[in-house]
Design an enzyme around this catalytic site. Structure first.
Site, PDB file in Angstrom:
ATOM      1  N   THR A   1       0.836  -1.077   0.065  1.00  0.00           N
ATOM      2  CA  THR A   1      -0.039   0.023   0.129  1.00  0.00           C
ATOM      3  C   THR A   1       0.830   1.090   0.007  1.00  0.00           C
ATOM      4  OG1 THR A   1      -1.481  -1.294   1.290  1.00  0.00           O
ATOM      5  CG2 THR A   1      -2.021   0.997   1.204  1.00  0.00           C
TER       6      THR A   1
ATOM      7  N   LYS B   1       4.238  -8.697   4.037  1.00  0.00           N
ATOM      8  CA  LYS B   1       2.813  -8.214   3.723  1.00  0.00           C
ATOM      9  C   LYS B   1       2.040  -9.258   3.093  1.00  0.00           C
ATOM     10  CE  LYS B   1       0.635  -3.909   4.254  1.00  0.00           C
ATOM     11  NZ  LYS B   1       0.825  -2.332   4.240  1.00  0.00           N
TER      12      LYS B   1
ATOM     13  N   GLU C   1       2.027  -4.688  17.180  1.00  0.00           N
ATOM     14  CA  GLU C   1       1.689  -3.746  16.352  1.00  0.00           C
ATOM     15  C   GLU C   1       0.301  -3.456  16.612  1.00  0.00           C
ATOM     16  OE1 GLU C   1       2.352  -5.752  12.391  1.00  0.00           O
ATOM     17  OE2 GLU C   1       0.516  -7.173  12.766  1.00  0.00           O
TER      18      GLU C   1
END
Length: 270
Positions: A28, A140, A173
């Site tokens: 992203t 990711k 996270e």
């Protein structure tokens, strides 16, 4: 706007392994005035993910050309790149001859209120825990079910993020961002060797800290340590830095080190 394997489209094969197994990766990327920010860093992480999963590397110049094609003229937008292992028959075993699927899509920029940067954000603690898997840690990959479940835990527009712990209780996270804390003038950020996503902005901030002579340590962090910190902030490629003003009832104040790092990011157009 979307390109699939270089052609305008919005559909993929029902046999695509990204659909069946989450067999793929994504990035992203923030776009400002047609510029694909931190492109090289995103491609390095994509390259690392492809190597770990055994997916053939995409043609990076072609991928860049396609991304630029759909982002030219965009004042502010979000670019999402998805690479899957492509289509195959039933079964977990990957095909020998892999033809990856390449998806490049442009989305509108999210409308976050300015107070997220000026005053800081409220953060909750998610009940959903992250699994421990060093083989997949850092990359990711497309399987984001843990984040989907965690983000489904609340529907309060005043709480934009939730902290996620691993199975042993360490803070890893937030649902869509990485975490830093400040204690005694030092930065600390969670160790992501067993779970979590190694964010691009996280890596930038570690480098910025070195430039600004701010000690920075990657380590295990408990929830108690995070809640007792002098400063806490979140980061990713879109938000850059959000100070945290409250974690599940623990009140914090945006501090000088968070502000210094954010100002450096802004002044250097990172």
């Amino acid at each position: 706007m979307m390109l699939i394997n270089g052609k305008p489209a919005e559909q993929i094969s029902a046999q695509d392994r990204g659909l069946h197994y989450g067999d793929g990766l994504f990035e992203t990327i923030a776009v400002k005035n047609g510029v694909l920010l931190l492109w090289d860093r995103h491609m390095l992480r994509l390259n690392s993910g492809c190597s770990k999963l055994g997916i053939p590397q995409p043609d990076y110049p072609l991928l860049r050309a396609e991304a630029q094609q759909i982002c030219d003229g965009a004042e502010q937008a979000v670019l999402k790149i998805i690479i899957t292992r492509g289509s195959a028959g039933r079964g977990y075993r990957a095909p020998i001859n892999v033809i990856p699927t390449r998806i490049v899509a442009r989305y509108s920029w999210p409308e976050w209120p300015q107070r997220c940067w000026q005053e800081g954000v409220y953060v909750r603690i998610c009940q959903t825990r992250l699994g421990i898997n060093p083989l997949l840690a850092g990359i990711k990959h497309l399987n984001r079910l843990e984040q989907v479940l965690a983000r489904s835990e609340w529907d309060d527009p005043d709480i934009p993020e939730g902290l996620m712990l691993d199975q042993t209780g360490n803070v890893i996270e937030a649902t869509q961002s990485n975490l830093f804390i400040v204690n005694g003038g030092r930065l600390l950020t969670p160790d992501l060797s067993s779970s979590g996503v190694a964010g691009i902005m996280r890596a930038c901030i570690i480098e910025i800290a070195a430039k600004l002579s701010i000690p920075c340590t990657v380590t295990r962090l408990t929830l108690a340590e995070v809640q007792a910190a002098e400063e806490v902030f979140l980061c990713n490629s879109l938000i850059a830095v959000w100070p945290v003003r409250e974690i599940a009832g623990t009140v914090l104040k945006p501090g000088p080190i968070t502000a210094l790092i954010y100002e450096h990011i802004q002044s250097h157009s990172i």
